[in-house]
Scaffold this active site. Structure first.
Site, PDB file in Angstrom:
ATOM      1  N   ALA A 207      14.160  -8.090  12.509  1.00 56.08           N
ATOM      2  CA  ALA A 207      13.316  -6.843  12.499  1.00 56.08           C
ATOM      3  C   ALA A 207      12.348  -7.018  13.226  1.00 56.08           C
ATOM      4  O   ALA A 207      11.640  -8.118  13.804  1.00 56.08           O
ATOM      5  CB  ALA A 207      12.751  -6.928  10.988  1.00 56.08           C
TER       6      ALA A 207
ATOM      7  N   GLY B 299       8.463  -4.085  14.120  1.00 56.45           N
ATOM      8  CA  GLY B 299       7.920  -3.306  13.301  1.00 56.45           C
ATOM      9  C   GLY B 299       8.092  -1.718  13.239  1.00 56.45           C
ATOM     10  O   GLY B 299       8.691  -1.218  14.162  1.00 56.45           O
TER      11      GLY B 299
ATOM     12  N   ILE C 101       0.817  -1.235   0.024  1.00 55.74           N
ATOM     13  CA  ILE C 101      -0.026  -0.008   0.023  1.00 55.74           C
ATOM     14  C   ILE C 101       0.806   1.423  -0.184  1.00 55.74           C
ATOM     15  O   ILE C 101       0.347   2.236   0.464  1.00 55.74           O
ATOM     16  CB  ILE C 101      -1.154  -0.016   1.403  1.00 55.74           C
ATOM     17  CG1 ILE C 101      -0.319  -0.244   2.524  1.00 55.74           C
ATOM     18  CG2 ILE C 101      -2.272  -1.002   1.059  1.00 55.74           C
ATOM     19  CD1 ILE C 101      -1.193  -0.210   3.784  1.00 55.74           C
ATOM     20  N   GLY C 102       2.147   1.188  -0.479  1.00 50.39           N
ATOM     21  CA  GLY C 102       3.171   2.372  -0.665  1.00 50.39           C
ATOM     22  C   GLY C 102       4.122   2.110   0.471  1.00 50.39           C
ATOM     23  O   GLY C 102       5.266   2.821   0.397  1.00 50.39           O
ATOM     24  N   GLN C 103       3.823   1.302   1.359  1.00 45.78           N
ATOM     25  CA  GLN C 103       4.986   1.037   2.345  1.00 45.78           C
ATOM     26  C   GLN C 103       6.156   0.358   2.068  1.00 45.78           C
ATOM     27  O   GLN C 103       7.226   0.361   2.933  1.00 45.78           O
ATOM     28  CB  GLN C 103       4.236   0.564   3.922  1.00 45.78           C
ATOM     29  CG  GLN C 103       4.234  -0.922   3.831  1.00 45.78           C
ATOM     30  CD  GLN C 103       2.980  -1.418   3.074  1.00 45.78           C
ATOM     31  OE1 GLN C 103       2.592  -1.153   1.804  1.00 45.78           O
ATOM     32  NE2 GLN C 103       2.282  -2.441   3.409  1.00 45.78           N
ATOM     33  N   GLY C 104       6.269  -0.652   1.043  1.00 46.61           N
ATOM     34  CA  GLY C 104       7.311  -1.380   0.681  1.00 46.61           C
ATOM     35  C   GLY C 104       7.240  -2.774   1.175  1.00 46.61           C
ATOM     36  O   GLY C 104       8.045  -3.507   0.643  1.00 46.61           O
TER      37      GLY C 104
ATOM     38  N   SER D  25       1.634  -3.165  12.194  1.00 50.99           N
ATOM     39  CA  SER D  25       3.252  -3.256  12.146  1.00 50.99           C
ATOM     40  C   SER D  25       3.715  -4.679  12.066  1.00 50.99           C
ATOM     41  O   SER D  25       4.659  -5.067  12.578  1.00 50.99           O
ATOM     42  CB  SER D  25       3.888  -2.451  13.140  1.00 50.99           C
ATOM     43  OG  SER D  25       3.301  -1.339  13.325  1.00 50.99           O
TER      44      SER D  25
ATOM     45  N   GLU E  32       3.824   1.856  12.366  1.00 56.17           N
ATOM     46  CA  GLU E  32       3.159   2.655  13.257  1.00 56.17           C
ATOM     47  C   GLU E  32       3.842   3.502  14.227  1.00 56.17           C
ATOM     48  O   GLU E  32       3.488   4.557  14.783  1.00 56.17           O
ATOM     49  CB  GLU E  32       2.220   1.948  14.152  1.00 56.17           C
ATOM     50  CG  GLU E  32       0.997   1.170  13.389  1.00 56.17           C
ATOM     51  CD  GLU E  32       0.201   0.045  14.017  1.00 56.17           C
ATOM     52  OE1 GLU E  32      -0.912   0.343  14.278  1.00 56.17           O
ATOM     53  OE2 GLU E  32       0.868  -1.007  14.335  1.00 56.17           O
TER      54      GLU E  32
END
Lengths: 286, 777
Positions: free
Chosen positions: B717, B719, B481-484, B523, B722
């Site tokens: 990793a 999150g 959604i655009g976040q990668g 996240s 958010e």
């Protein structure tokens, strides 16, 4: 339906005047469209629009020039034109600067001075500046041309002195004397693409330490862009000192009539407009 | 600008290949298509025979429906009409409590509630037809003030050492109280909600749409239409942003399009205009959070009582889970020897509030963080020192009793920001005596990564990989959604297989083709789904290594694919492509799907609201410098310095992008974003009056990535999505307090609110009343 609204695209002023000979009911003039198209999209007052006269193509109305000590701005001069015009930047830098603050770059390329004037929003950015500058508006139609002082043009909330068969043709602004300045400050809702919460414009200068030829106009704080004559009277012939500032501020806060809306409360607007006056006055004398 | 991260603690993650892609920032896989305008959003797609759909909405906040009247004198030919009576299954948008109808039938509970649907091939005719539907109602009294609501959607109450609370207040040096208020915020994705429903010959539905959670939409459609799995497929189209705003709402608009499509027997596309989207879709929950805190003279927190009230709007939708995250984050990043949290989400006759980046946490973290500054001021302490003294450390327990074992970075991010922001000298600087005053403020926050509580355990997310002749295909329901998402998935999988990025494709989320990896929210995409994919890719690698050993000889345990070639030690055996082609020819398709499992020892008790609320937390400290103009009461953010511990930045550039974007969105929350309701209706349903920051409002942002690896996350990793939403707003409020001495206890800090706080002279408390507003121009 929007697609059923008849549109006349005038290719010359006489062509536009021909339609104005007998103005169709509900006639709206389309210049850059930055107000009208938004209203159409939102269906605001759609039923009152009976006919659209598109004047965007009237090249003769898109100019910035200088004649007889007047800076003349054509109705279709865009904010982009005003922003970039060497003449405006040299003679009335405040207008060039303000045009840079109007809307986004795309709006500046399309929005026109005439559209801004005729839309007559109390928050229209250039309007207080034109009033403070002492501009007069030349309007015309099939019956001929006439001149209306900017401070007489805005007669009520979103109502102008234009007759139904008249078009706004150009604004004429007297140039500043060497001791004079035209200054303004806009308080918007953010740092770009914002509508004024309040905007104050001042013209004038100091001669022998005393204010002379002061004109004060405010936007966003009354049903119309307002010339503030009481504040002017409190300043004329006075030195810029605390006493004069306090008197002018009291006069200004008394004559503006702000409302509370999404952009700010009436109390806020009243106080901040006064603050702007106090902050801008020394610039006139300086 | 990215400051090199301090050396993190390496998790015991064995890697089959050297770190080739993770930690680098290759061009995002969807970047070029979006840059060149080749990406096809829903509205760019045309479906044969397609109609346009439109929603008839209520024009009252609360009323009984008497009649839905389709003007008998109007020519309805070519117009498809749908009301609740045309729903074949249950009239409900499936979520948690299932209390929201797809179309109101007997009672209208909020303004702009869907009542009926129309579809037509001609958009103008459709607009005209809309004005020939009349909903006759008997108005009912509307509850618009959450404090006056008697309908509680959810109530949580949890305590830590509650027996010691009274004692803490009794021996406190000072008891500090404060009440803080936050307002509705709009997600403002660039692409408004949009779907197209295509009826299928088998009576089923194929739904294309802009969304975050394809399986939520599929479940909603099945229930509404009384269809089984096989007959409902949902495909996510290229999506222009979500921010939580496309978590639950797409189920509603999808249900509408599907009803129309079935009634018309033709595809029906519904694309909201910005005004409709702003007026009728979900917003961030507004709320009031009150703190009563016992503190020692040195600033040590002794005990606290926290009350949280969220306005859920007309239907419960996601309020129970937004509230639980809000309640868990309410005590902030601090040690509380004794603490009680009481949190309620209540109903009002306003459009339902829902998911928005941060999901309840930005609201309660704003309150606790500004409260810390209030405490520091009352005690004459440095806000940084106060936070240092009380910040959670490894081995501490949170207010839900969770022992923090891994990747606990409160002090580390705090010190990094203190240093890079020049905290000590910045605070000591004169604030100015003219109309412009400067101030510096900071905040410290934590954000639980993944679903709250037992959410992940219940969900059992699945994701997998499918062998292709040249690499593999990622199969997951997680949406880009655009976040990668797709880029980091490809990076993780490529590294696990020893392949270049170009060998990995990511399948479009289509419920008929990908396993249910859960929603793209919380996240959780990188940590939960990315980790599961990495596991699946490793399993695929083992299978191929075993196959290579079988076919080419060698020890499967010692064979690894490195740089696209299977090797045993220094000996090259075969290229990945050779092995893959042979495997596919020999043994057929190879798909490996794995299921997420919570790390061992993570336990949560839903009934008692106790235990490990999240497997791990991300941490952030943020310093903000502001300039306040006392002539106009405008606040301008001059700079932001933020340190954020994300565990491991899989793609540092995207990670910094998330942080910068989230920070600017949070600055909007702090200073200008506010959905104003009048009589229950959204008054500022356009971008002229709903203000978000422009590029000129965005300050320089210095981001310090801290990487304290989380041993159970992919490559360490946690999150990040958010986390950056939480800290900036309280830091802005603290900076305004530093600059002017006025504590503004309410967001956004508009010039009017700052002026009111300054006029009051003292710190005002937030009132519950409606903001007085006159008529808009």
């Amino acid at each position: 339906m929007i697609s059923r609204i008849p549109v006349t695209s005038a290719r010359s002023l006489p062509e536009a005047y021909a339609l104005l000979e007998k103005p169709p009911p509900g006639l709206r003039v389309l210049a850059g469209g930055t107000d009208l198209m938004v209203q159409l999209q939102a269906r605001v007052g759609l039923e009152r629009i009976g006919h659209v006269l598109d004047i965007w193509g009237l090249r003769e109305l898109r100019f910035v020039d200088r004649a007889e000590g007047l800076l003349r701005l054509g109705a279709l001069a865009t904010y982009g034109d005003l922003r970039d015009s060497p003449l405006v930047r040299e003679r009335l830098p405040a207008l060039a600067e303000l045009s840079r603050e109007v809307g986004a770059r795309a709006i500046q390329s399309r929005g026109t001075l005439g559209g801004n004037v005729c839309n007559a929003s109390p928050a229209g950015d250039t309007l207080p500046l034109l009033i403070a500058a002492g501009a007069s508006f030349v309007v015309g139609g099939p019956r001929g041309e006439r001149r209306i002082a900017a401070d007489q043009f805005f007669v009520a909330y979103r109502r102008t002195a234009l007759a139904p068969d008249e078009l706004f043709l150009r604004a004429e602004l007297p140039e500043l004397a060497p001791h004079e300045r035209l200054v303004y400050r806009k308080v918007g809702t953010r740092r770009a693409q914002s509508i004024s919460r309040t905007l104050l414009a001042l013209r004038g200068g100091a001669l022998g330490g005393r204010l002379a030829g002061v004109r004060v106009a405010a936007g966003g704080v009354a049903p119309v862009p307002l010339r503030c004559r009481l504040a002017e009277a409190a300043l004329e012939g006075r030195p810029v000192d605390a006493l004069a500032v306090a008197a002018a501020r009291a006069a200004l806060e008394g004559e503006i009539r702000p409302i509370s809306d999404l952009r700010g409360s009436a109390d806020y607007r009243r106080e901040v407009t006064g603050n702007l006056l106090a902050r801008l006055l020394p610039e006139l004398a300086g | 600008m990215v400051i090199p991260a301090p050396p993190g603690k390496m998790g015991p993650v064995p890697l089959p290949a050297p770190e080739l892609l993770v930690g680098q920032s290759p061009p995002r896989l969807d970047g070029l298509d979006k840059l060149l305008g080749r990406a096809r959003y829903l509205d760019d797609l045309t479906f044969e025979g397609q109609l346009w759909g439109r929603t008839v909405r209520s024009t009252v906040a609360h009323a009984r429906i008497v009649l839905i009247d389709f003007d008998p004198s109007y020519d309805w030919s070519g117009v498809t009409r749908v009301t609740a009576r045309d729903i074949p299954g249950e009239n409900v948008v499936q979520l948690i409590d299932d209390d929201q109808p797809c179309l109101a039938w007997d009672v209208i509970r909020h303004f702009d509630e869907p009542v009926a649907l129309l579809a037509c091939a001609d958009r103008e005719k459709l607009e005209e037809a809309l004005r020939h539907v009349r909903v006759e109602v008997e108005p009912l009294p509307a509850v618009l003030d959450p404090a006056a609501s008697t309908q509680v959607f959810k109530h949580y109450r949890y305590e830590r050492e509650a027996g010691r609370l009274a004692e803490a207040f009794a021996r406190a040096h000072r008891v500090v109280e404060g009440s803080y208020r936050v307002r509705h915020q709009e997600q403002l994705y660039l692409e408004p909600n949009a779907v197209c429903a295509v009826p299928r010959a088998d009576g089923g539905i194929l739904l294309h749409g802009s969304m975050q959670c394809p399986f939520y939409v599929q479940r909603a459609l099945k229930r509404l239409l009384a269809l089984d799995d096989e007959r409902v497929a949902v495909v996510q189209t290229v999506t222009g942003g979500g921010f939580g705003g496309k978590e639950e709402y797409p189920s509603m608009i999808a249900c509408h399009a599907a009803l129309l499509a079935r009634a018309a027997g033709r595809p029906v596309k519904i694309v909201y205009g910005r005004g409709e989207d702003l007026a009728s879709t979900t917003k961030r929950h507004p709320g009031v959070v009150s703190h009563r805190t016992a503190v020692a003279a040195d600033g040590t927190l002794l005990g606290g009582e926290i009350d949280v009230l969220f306005d859920g709007g007309a239907y419960s939708t996601l309020s129970p889970v937004v509230l639980s995250r809000g309640a868990i984050h309410a005590p902030g990043a601090y040690r509380w020897p004794a603490c009680r949290v009481d949190a309620r989400a209540v109903a009002t006759n306003t459009p339902p509030n829902g998911a928005f980046r941060g999901f309840g946490a930005p609201q309660t973290l704003f309150a606790v963080e500004l409260h810390m500054d209030r405490i520091a001021r009352e005690l004459g302490l440095d806000p940084l020192d106060l936070r240092r003294r009380n910040a959670l450390r490894p081995g501490d327990r949170t207010a839900t009793g969770q022992e923090l074992r891994e990747s606990v970075s409160a002090l580390e991010v705090l010190e990094a920001v203190a240093e890079r922001s020049g905290w000590a000298s910045g605070r000591a600087q004169p604030k100015g005596d003219g109309p412009k005053r400067r101030g510096l403020g900071l905040s410290l926050v934590l954000h639980g990564a993944g679903f709250t509580g037992s959410g992940e355990v219940k969900l059992k997310a699945r994701a997998g990989v499918e062998l292709t002749p040249t690499g593999c295909r990622v199969l997951a329901a997680s949406t880009e959604i655009g976040q990668g998402t797709i880029t980091i998935f490809a990076q993780l999988v490529a590294d696990a297989l020893g392949l270049p990025l170009g060998a990995i494709e990511v399948a479009a989320p289509d419920t008929s083709r990908v396993p249910d990896s859960g929603p793209t929210v919380a996240s959780r995409t990188c940590m939960v789904v990315g980790g599961t994919l990495e596991g699946a890719a490793r399993a695929l690698h083992r299978r191929l290594a075993a196959y290579a050993a079988e076919v080419y000889g060698g020890d499967a345990e010692r064979i690894a694919c490195v740089g696209g070639t299977f090797r045993e030690g220094a000996r090259a055996i075969a290229t990945f492509e050779e092995v893959a082609r042979r495997q596919l020819a020999d043994r057929g398709p190879l798909v490996i799907v794995e299921q997420y499992s919570h790390p061992p020892g993570i336990e949560w008790d839903d009934d008692e609201f106790r235990g490990d609320a999240y497997p791990v937390y991300a941490w952030a400290a943020t310093a903000v410098e502001v300039e306040v103009d006392l002539d106009s009461y405008e606040t301008r953010v001059l700079r932001v310095v933020t340190a954020q511990d994300v565990g491991k930045a899989i793609h540092p550039l995207l990670c910094v992008g998330q942080i910068e974007g989230g920070t600017v969105q949070a600055l909007g929350y702090a200073l200008m974003e506010e959905v104003v309701h009048r009589d229950g209706r959204v008054a500022n349903d356009r971008l002229q009056s709903y203000l978000i920051p422009t590029a000129l409002d965005a300050p320089p942002i210095e981001t310090i990535l801290v990487e304290n690896r989380y041993p159970h996350g992919p490559r360490g990793a946690k999150g990040v999505g958010e986390l950056p939403m939480d800290g900036p707003a309280p830091a802005v409020a603290a900076a305004v307090l530093d600059a002017t001495g006025a504590l503004v206890p309410e967001l956004p800090i508009t010039p009017d609110r700052l002026r009111a706080a300054l006029k009051l002279g003292a710190a005002p408390t937030a009132s519950l009343g409606e903001t007085p507003l006159g008529a808009a121009e």
